[in-house]
Design a protein around this motif. Structure first.
Motif, PDB file in Angstrom:
ATOM      1  N   LEU A 184       0.843  -1.195   0.000  1.00  0.00           N
ATOM      2  CA  LEU A 184       0.000   0.000   0.000  1.00  0.00           C
ATOM      3  C   LEU A 184       0.873   1.238   0.000  1.00  0.00           C
ATOM      4  N   CYS A 185       0.526   2.188  -0.876  1.00  0.00           N
ATOM      5  CA  CYS A 185       1.262   3.455  -0.957  1.00  0.00           C
ATOM      6  C   CYS A 185       0.358   4.590  -0.514  1.00  0.00           C
ATOM      7  N   LEU A 186       0.913   5.480   0.279  1.00  0.00           N
ATOM      8  CA  LEU A 186       0.243   6.720   0.667  1.00  0.00           C
ATOM      9  C   LEU A 186       1.147   7.863   0.230  1.00  0.00           C
ATOM     10  N   CYS A 187       0.604   8.809  -0.545  1.00  0.00           N
ATOM     11  CA  CYS A 187       1.432   9.895  -1.079  1.00  0.00           C
ATOM     12  C   CYS A 187       0.662  11.200  -1.048  1.00  0.00           C
ATOM     13  N   ASP A 188       1.423  12.310  -1.066  1.00  0.00           N
ATOM     14  CA  ASP A 188       0.788  13.618  -1.208  1.00  0.00           C
ATOM     15  C   ASP A 188       1.714  14.542  -1.980  1.00  0.00           C
ATOM     16  N   ALA A 245       6.133  15.191  -5.621  1.00  0.00           N
ATOM     17  CA  ALA A 245       5.283  14.386  -4.749  1.00  0.00           C
ATOM     18  C   ALA A 245       6.157  13.459  -3.922  1.00  0.00           C
ATOM     19  N   THR A 246       5.664  13.114  -2.741  1.00  0.00           N
ATOM     20  CA  THR A 246       6.391  12.236  -1.824  1.00  0.00           C
ATOM     21  C   THR A 246       5.542  10.992  -1.576  1.00  0.00           C
ATOM     22  N   PHE A 247       6.221   9.821  -1.533  1.00  0.00           N
ATOM     23  CA  PHE A 247       5.519   8.542  -1.466  1.00  0.00           C
ATOM     24  C   PHE A 247       6.048   7.708  -0.296  1.00  0.00           C
ATOM     25  N   GLY A 248       5.117   7.054   0.384  1.00  0.00           N
ATOM     26  CA  GLY A 248       5.483   6.068   1.395  1.00  0.00           C
ATOM     27  C   GLY A 248       4.750   4.778   1.103  1.00  0.00           C
ATOM     28  N   VAL A 249       5.441   3.647   1.092  1.00  0.00           N
ATOM     29  CA  VAL A 249       4.837   2.371   0.731  1.00  0.00           C
ATOM     30  C   VAL A 249       5.154   1.339   1.799  1.00  0.00           C
ATOM     31  N   ALA A 250       4.181   0.466   2.074  1.00  0.00           N
ATOM     32  CA  ALA A 250       4.356  -0.544   3.126  1.00  0.00           C
ATOM     33  C   ALA A 250       3.778  -1.868   2.663  1.00  0.00           C
ATOM     34  N   ASP A 251       4.380  -2.967   3.152  1.00  0.00           N
ATOM     35  CA  ASP A 251       3.858  -4.311   2.887  1.00  0.00           C
ATOM     36  C   ASP A 251       2.756  -4.649   3.892  1.00  0.00           C
ATOM     37  N   PHE A 252       1.925  -5.604   3.501  1.00  0.00           N
ATOM     38  CA  PHE A 252       0.887  -6.088   4.402  1.00  0.00           C
ATOM     39  C   PHE A 252       1.497  -7.080   5.381  1.00  0.00           C
ATOM     40  N   ASP A 253       1.325  -6.797   6.666  1.00  0.00           N
ATOM     41  CA  ASP A 253       1.825  -7.678   7.723  1.00  0.00           C
ATOM     42  C   ASP A 253       0.671  -8.566   8.177  1.00  0.00           C
ATOM     43  N   ARG A 254       0.752  -9.858   7.872  1.00  0.00           N
ATOM     44  CA  ARG A 254      -0.344 -10.768   8.210  1.00  0.00           C
ATOM     45  C   ARG A 254      -0.498 -10.972   9.715  1.00  0.00           C
ATOM     46  N   GLN A 255       0.493 -10.535  10.483  1.00  0.00           N
ATOM     47  CA  GLN A 255       0.384 -10.655  11.932  1.00  0.00           C
ATOM     48  C   GLN A 255      -0.583  -9.610  12.497  1.00  0.00           C
ATOM     49  N   ILE A 256      -0.730  -8.521  11.779  1.00  0.00           N
ATOM     50  CA  ILE A 256      -1.663  -7.461  12.212  1.00  0.00           C
ATOM     51  C   ILE A 256      -2.579  -7.121  11.013  1.00  0.00           C
ATOM     52  N   PRO A 257      -3.546  -7.999  10.705  1.00  0.00           N
ATOM     53  CA  PRO A 257      -4.356  -7.871   9.477  1.00  0.00           C
ATOM     54  C   PRO A 257      -5.489  -6.858   9.599  1.00  0.00           C
ATOM     55  N   GLU A 258      -5.159  -5.631   9.942  1.00  0.00           N
ATOM     56  CA  GLU A 258      -6.160  -4.583  10.032  1.00  0.00           C
ATOM     57  C   GLU A 258      -5.885  -3.530   8.963  1.00  0.00           C
ATOM     58  N   PRO A 259      -6.868  -3.133   8.152  1.00  0.00           N
ATOM     59  CA  PRO A 259      -6.643  -2.112   7.127  1.00  0.00           C
ATOM     60  C   PRO A 259      -6.108  -0.806   7.708  1.00  0.00           C
ATOM     61  N   SER A 260      -6.635  -0.402   8.868  1.00  0.00           N
ATOM     62  CA  SER A 260      -6.195   0.866   9.456  1.00  0.00           C
ATOM     63  C   SER A 260      -4.725   0.813   9.856  1.00  0.00           C
ATOM     64  N   LEU A 261      -4.260  -0.361  10.318  1.00  0.00           N
ATOM     65  CA  LEU A 261      -2.854  -0.488  10.714  1.00  0.00           C
ATOM     66  C   LEU A 261      -1.938  -0.472   9.502  1.00  0.00           C
ATOM     67  N   ILE A 266      -2.605   1.176   6.709  1.00  0.00           N
ATOM     68  CA  ILE A 266      -2.579   2.580   6.283  1.00  0.00           C
ATOM     69  C   ILE A 266      -1.636   3.378   7.183  1.00  0.00           C
ATOM     70  N   GLU A 267      -1.677   3.079   8.470  1.00  0.00           N
ATOM     71  CA  GLU A 267      -0.787   3.779   9.401  1.00  0.00           C
ATOM     72  C   GLU A 267       0.666   3.459   9.103  1.00  0.00           C
ATOM     73  N   SER A 268       0.938   2.210   8.715  1.00  0.00           N
ATOM     74  CA  SER A 268       2.305   1.822   8.374  1.00  0.00           C
ATOM     75  C   SER A 268       2.789   2.579   7.143  1.00  0.00           C
ATOM     76  N   ALA A 269       1.911   2.708   6.111  1.00  0.00           N
ATOM     77  CA  ALA A 269       2.282   3.469   4.913  1.00  0.00           C
ATOM     78  C   ALA A 269       2.433   4.946   5.241  1.00  0.00           C
ATOM     79  N   ASP A 270       1.637   5.438   6.180  1.00  0.00           N
ATOM     80  CA  ASP A 270       1.731   6.842   6.577  1.00  0.00           C
ATOM     81  C   ASP A 270       3.059   7.117   7.279  1.00  0.00           C
ATOM     82  N   LEU A 271       3.540   6.142   8.071  1.00  0.00           N
ATOM     83  CA  LEU A 271       4.848   6.294   8.715  1.00  0.00           C
ATOM     84  C   LEU A 271       5.965   6.353   7.678  1.00  0.00           C
ATOM     85  N   ALA A 272       5.831   5.532   6.614  1.00  0.00           N
ATOM     86  CA  ALA A 272       6.834   5.572   5.543  1.00  0.00           C
ATOM     87  C   ALA A 272       6.796   6.923   4.835  1.00  0.00           C
ATOM     88  N   LEU A 273       5.591   7.483   4.636  1.00  0.00           N
ATOM     89  CA  LEU A 273       5.460   8.800   4.017  1.00  0.00           C
ATOM     90  C   LEU A 273       6.085   9.874   4.911  1.00  0.00           C
TER      91      LEU A 273
END
Length: 416
Positions: free
Chosen positions: A281-285, A370-386, A388-395
């Motif tokens: 998942l990528c979050l960018c602005d 533009a700046t981009f932050g991308v994160a992999d899906f961690d199956r240990q914490i399978p929550e969409p909000s988490l 998104i938060e991980s991608a936001d930290l990368a951003l």
């Protein structure tokens, strides 16, 4: 919001109108057929029986003519003994023949008078009036014939040969005139009956033509209404499609809106948990977008957002999912892709957007990054909000490093 009731009401009115048109056409056709039946019935009731009447009158007239010839023949062979009896019988026969003739004529006259009163607007009323006039002529001619025949019998009784021959000649002349009148009336009836039949056939052809025109008109109107119904249905479908599109898409950029993107993200993560494929998942602005928006207005700002969304759509795959997260923030979901592979795609997007030149209202141009932050899906914490938060930290990390870059999630990021 699309209103269902008005469209359904229009369709109901149109379908009902078609049914009413067909019903009116059917009633009109039945009325025309009944008119034709009435015409034929009037011909049968009033024209054809008159031929029978003329036949009866002709037979009665023939009987009177035979009596005349018989009386004239007896004038040469009467003997004194039976003279009075035979002449009396001839007078009685002639009288009865006259009564029969007048009875037939009066019956026909009364029938025609009733027809004139009952046919009302029927065109045959004029025809009946003409026949009535001819009957009056016949009655007058026959009366004159009876008078001359009676005078001839009186002359025979007086044994006045010259007077007998004179009255015989006059009676014969009246008989011939009567026969001419009968012939004229018979030809008149035949002609009028033919005219009636032609009139009926003409009315029938008019009825068929009118029915054909009414059917054609019904078909044209029905076709027009079907086209209108089809147009309404198409408009409803287009409006429904537009509403469905607006319900899940951002109206400015055409990408998915935040609510629909979150639902698609949840579906994708559930699939990843079940089938084990990678998801990133990528979050960018946009860098310093607020300054552009505040300085040059929303027209320039909207153009920048639309162009950035177009670049994203051109660079990602068909199965990738992009959306506008809010303001100048965008999200991109990469199924079957880890963060490292997604980073390559995001670099192409970043480079292409950095090369874009935007025209400003004061005539100058500008470029943005533009700046981009991308994160992999961690199956240990399978929550969409988490995720998104991980991608936001990368951003956030990418912005700390100076913006205009792509940063992938690292193990050093903490969600706590």
């Amino acid at each position: 919001m699309l209103r269902e009731i008005p469209s359904r009401t229009k369709i109901f009115i149109m379908v009902t109108s078609i049914a009413l048109l067909v019903l009116v056409n059917g009633i009109y056709s039945i009325y025309q057929i009944e008119q034709i039946k009435t015409e034929f019935q009037l011909v049968a009731d009033n024209d054809l029986p008159m031929s029978t009447v003329i036949t009866q009158i002709t037979l009665t007239n023939l009987e009177s003519s035979l009596l005349l010839e018989k009386a004239h023949g007896l004038s040469f062979s009467l003997t004194p003994g039976d003279e009075h009896q035979l002449l009396a019988q001839l007078r009685e026969d002639l009288k009865q023949s006259g009564k029969a003739f007048r009875f037939t004529v009066n019956s026909s006259r009364n029938r025609l008078k009733r027809s004139i009163l009952t046919v009302e607007s029927y065109r045959g009323s004029r025809r009946h009036s003409r026949l009535l006039t001819l009957l009056n002529v016949l009655e007058k001619k026959h009366l004159q014939f009876e008078q001359e025949a009676g005078r001839m019998i009186d002359a025979i009784d007086r044994d006045d040969r010259p007077e007998t021959e004179k009255r015989y000649a006059l009676a014969t002349a009246e008989k011939n005139e009567l026969q001419k009148a009968l012939t004229h009336m018979l030809s008149e009836i035949e002609s009028l009956t033919t005219v009636s039949s032609v009139s009926v056939l003409r009315n029938e052809s008019d009825m068929i033509r009118n029915k054909a025109l009414a059917t054609l008109l019904t078909f044209v109107i029905g076709l027009w209404m079907v086209m209108q119904i089809n147009r309404i249905i198409l408009e409803r479908d287009r409006a429904q499609s537009k509403l469905e599109f607006l319900a899940i898409h951002d109206p400015l950029t055409g990408l998915y809106n935040r609510r629909h993107f979150i639902s698609r993200l949840a579906e994708m993560l559930n699939g990843s948990l079940r089938y084990g494929y990678d998801v990133s998942l990528c979050l960018c602005d946009l860098d310093h977008f607020k300054k552009i928006n505040d300085t040059y207005g929303h027209v320039v700002g909207d153009e920048v957002l639309r162009r950035f969304a177009q670049i994203i759509s051109l660079q990602i795959r068909r199965e990738d999912i992009a959306g506008r997260y809010g303001g100048d923030e965008f999200v991109i979901l990469f199924p079957n892709t880890d963060a490292g592979s997604a980073q390559l795609v995001l670099e192409r997007i970043r480079e292409q957007f950095a090369q874009e030149v935007f025209n400003l209202p004061d005539g100058r141009t500008c470029s943005l990054s533009a700046t981009f932050g991308v994160a992999d899906f961690d199956r240990q914490i399978p929550e969409p909000s988490l995720m998104i938060e991980s991608a936001d930290l990368a951003l956030y990390e990418a912005k700390k490093l100076g913006r205009n870059r792509v940063v992938a999630q690292s193990n050093s990021f903490s969600l706590g």
